[in-house]
Design a protein around this motif. Structure first.
Motif, PDB file in Angstrom:
ATOM      1  N   TRP A 158       0.820  -1.212   0.000  1.00  0.00           N
ATOM      2  CA  TRP A 158       0.000   0.000   0.000  1.00  0.00           C
ATOM      3  C   TRP A 158       0.859   1.269   0.000  1.00  0.00           C
ATOM      4  O   TRP A 158       0.379   2.343   0.334  1.00  0.00           O
ATOM      5  CB  TRP A 158      -0.913  -0.004   1.230  1.00  0.00           C
ATOM      6  N   LEU A 174      -0.994   5.424  -0.279  1.00  0.00           N
ATOM      7  CA  LEU A 174      -2.228   4.658  -0.199  1.00  0.00           C
ATOM      8  C   LEU A 174      -2.181   3.695   0.979  1.00  0.00           C
ATOM      9  O   LEU A 174      -1.118   3.239   1.394  1.00  0.00           O
ATOM     10  CB  LEU A 174      -2.452   3.870  -1.492  1.00  0.00           C
ATOM     11  N   SER A 190      -7.910   2.640   1.139  1.00  0.00           N
ATOM     12  CA  SER A 190      -8.070   3.322  -0.147  1.00  0.00           C
ATOM     13  C   SER A 190      -8.669   2.408  -1.207  1.00  0.00           C
ATOM     14  O   SER A 190      -9.093   2.879  -2.263  1.00  0.00           O
ATOM     15  CB  SER A 190      -6.714   3.834  -0.653  1.00  0.00           C
ATOM     16  N   PHE A 191      -8.693   1.099  -0.929  1.00  0.00           N
ATOM     17  CA  PHE A 191      -9.095   0.113  -1.922  1.00  0.00           C
ATOM     18  C   PHE A 191     -10.511  -0.388  -1.658  1.00  0.00           C
ATOM     19  O   PHE A 191     -10.933  -0.529  -0.513  1.00  0.00           O
ATOM     20  CB  PHE A 191      -8.135  -1.078  -1.907  1.00  0.00           C
ATOM     21  N   ARG A 235     -11.059  -0.816  -7.245  1.00  0.00           N
ATOM     22  CA  ARG A 235     -11.226   0.631  -7.294  1.00  0.00           C
ATOM     23  C   ARG A 235     -10.349   1.265  -6.228  1.00  0.00           C
ATOM     24  O   ARG A 235     -10.183   0.711  -5.134  1.00  0.00           O
ATOM     25  CB  ARG A 235     -12.695   1.023  -7.074  1.00  0.00           C
ATOM     26  N   ILE A 236      -9.801   2.423  -6.525  1.00  0.00           N
ATOM     27  CA  ILE A 236      -8.895   3.126  -5.614  1.00  0.00           C
ATOM     28  C   ILE A 236      -9.437   4.526  -5.367  1.00  0.00           C
ATOM     29  O   ILE A 236      -9.725   5.264  -6.316  1.00  0.00           O
ATOM     30  CB  ILE A 236      -7.478   3.218  -6.217  1.00  0.00           C
ATOM     31  N   THR A 237      -9.589   4.874  -4.100  1.00  0.00           N
ATOM     32  CA  THR A 237     -10.022   6.215  -3.736  1.00  0.00           C
ATOM     33  C   THR A 237      -8.842   6.959  -3.134  1.00  0.00           C
ATOM     34  O   THR A 237      -8.299   6.557  -2.101  1.00  0.00           O
ATOM     35  CB  THR A 237     -11.185   6.179  -2.741  1.00  0.00           C
ATOM     36  N   ASN A 238      -8.424   8.014  -3.797  1.00  0.00           N
ATOM     37  CA  ASN A 238      -7.268   8.800  -3.362  1.00  0.00           C
ATOM     38  C   ASN A 238      -7.640  10.274  -3.402  1.00  0.00           C
ATOM     39  O   ASN A 238      -8.044  10.790  -4.445  1.00  0.00           O
ATOM     40  CB  ASN A 238      -6.069   8.523  -4.280  1.00  0.00           C
ATOM     41  N   THR A 270     -12.317   8.478  -6.855  1.00  0.00           N
ATOM     42  CA  THR A 270     -12.282   7.038  -7.083  1.00  0.00           C
ATOM     43  C   THR A 270     -11.992   6.764  -8.552  1.00  0.00           C
ATOM     44  O   THR A 270     -12.594   7.372  -9.437  1.00  0.00           O
ATOM     45  CB  THR A 270     -13.618   6.388  -6.694  1.00  0.00           C
ATOM     46  N   PRO A 321      -7.687   0.881 -11.497  1.00  0.00           N
ATOM     47  CA  PRO A 321      -6.361   0.576 -10.961  1.00  0.00           C
ATOM     48  C   PRO A 321      -5.226   0.554 -11.982  1.00  0.00           C
ATOM     49  O   PRO A 321      -4.115   0.148 -11.633  1.00  0.00           O
ATOM     50  CB  PRO A 321      -6.561  -0.828 -10.398  1.00  0.00           C
ATOM     51  N   LEU A 370      -1.770   2.040 -11.025  1.00  0.00           N
ATOM     52  CA  LEU A 370      -1.245   1.372  -9.836  1.00  0.00           C
ATOM     53  C   LEU A 370      -0.784  -0.041 -10.168  1.00  0.00           C
ATOM     54  O   LEU A 370       0.284  -0.478  -9.725  1.00  0.00           O
ATOM     55  CB  LEU A 370      -2.313   1.321  -8.750  1.00  0.00           C
TER      56      LEU A 370
END
Length: 256
Positions: free
Chosen positions: A12, A17, A21-22, A47-50, A54, A57, A60
């Protein structure tokens, strides 16, 4: 038998992250053989929320495959899916899994052990993705281990520069998927249509499934039927969503 640990803080580390975050969204896969199409499975999408945004991926995953942390991310995804399967007995899920994870010395055995101990083996299929590249012989051996446990494997995005199309001939592989890009090309390119028709005929002869992704219009759905493709995904059929927002599918309802 204890469940393997699917957590490692190093996975992570990208851009600050953390596991929080996932998340996973689930998109239905439909059989379209009959007019009344029905759901056969759901694909788990990372899905990644940063910073409140959202997104998918892709970036990443590229970095995680470069530094090897993709293996821990794939373990995390599998762990989350198993937890969902335990509460939803009618559910089957397809999981995108890097070649690096499949070829890893312990990933496949750990996955089988966890699926077996949680009594959900047979309800997960692995979609083998190709961003990183691994030795084909090693990959084939690991896929054979999955086959012996009756775990289904699909080759993802098979036309998008996939270097190991020969996997379609393997007894360990149940079929292949065609991406949204292929769907777009099918609507405008006779060459693409001829290529896909040839692929569908080959898979039919080998007893393999073909899945067409990215169905967004009635014309695209009609074309899939014309090509003899019986499994489809896309916004026209069903949007990716979290489990709570997919309660209208009986497969997504938890135990009463």
């Amino acid at each position: 038998m204890s469940q393997p640990s699917f957590s490692n803080a190093s996975a992570w580390s990208h851009e600050g992250l953390s596991p929080s975050s996932f998340s996973l969204a689930y998109q239905p896969v439909f059989s379209i053989k009959a007019e009344n199409q029905f759901v056969v499975a759901f694909e788990a999408l990372l899905r990644i929320t940063n910073r409140g945004v959202t997104q998918g991926p892709a970036e990443l995953v590229t970095r995680a495959e470069a530094d090897g942390t993709i293996i821990e991310i794939d373990r995390w995804v599998l762990d989350q899916v198993i937890a969902l399967l335990r509460s939803r007995p009618r559910l089957s899920v397809w999981i995108n899994t890097s070649q690096l994870s499949i070829a890893h010395p312990t990933f496949v055995e750990d996955a089988i052990r966890s699926l077996t101990s949680n009594q959900v083996i047979g309800r997960v299929s692995f979609e083998v993705t190709e961003t990183a590249d691994v030795d084909a012989q090693i990959l084939t051996k690991r896929l054979e281990v999955l086959r012996l446990q009756a775990l289904t494997v699909m080759v993802d995005d098979v036309r998008d520069g996939y270097a190991k199309r020969s996997l379609i001939f393997s007894d360990a592989v149940a079929g292949c998927k065609l991406s949204r890009e292929s769907t777009r090309e099918l609507m405008v390119s006779e060459r693409t249509r001829a290529e896909v028709e040839s692929l569908v005929k080959l898979c039919r002869r080998l007893g393999k499934q073909v899945v067409l992704e990215g169905i967004e219009t009635t014309d695209e759905l009609s074309l899939a039927r014309q090509l003899g493709i019986s499994l489809c995904q896309g916004y026209f059929l069903g949007m990716p969503a979290n489990p709570a927002d997919l309660q209208h599918f009986t497969e997504m309802r938890p135990h009463d």
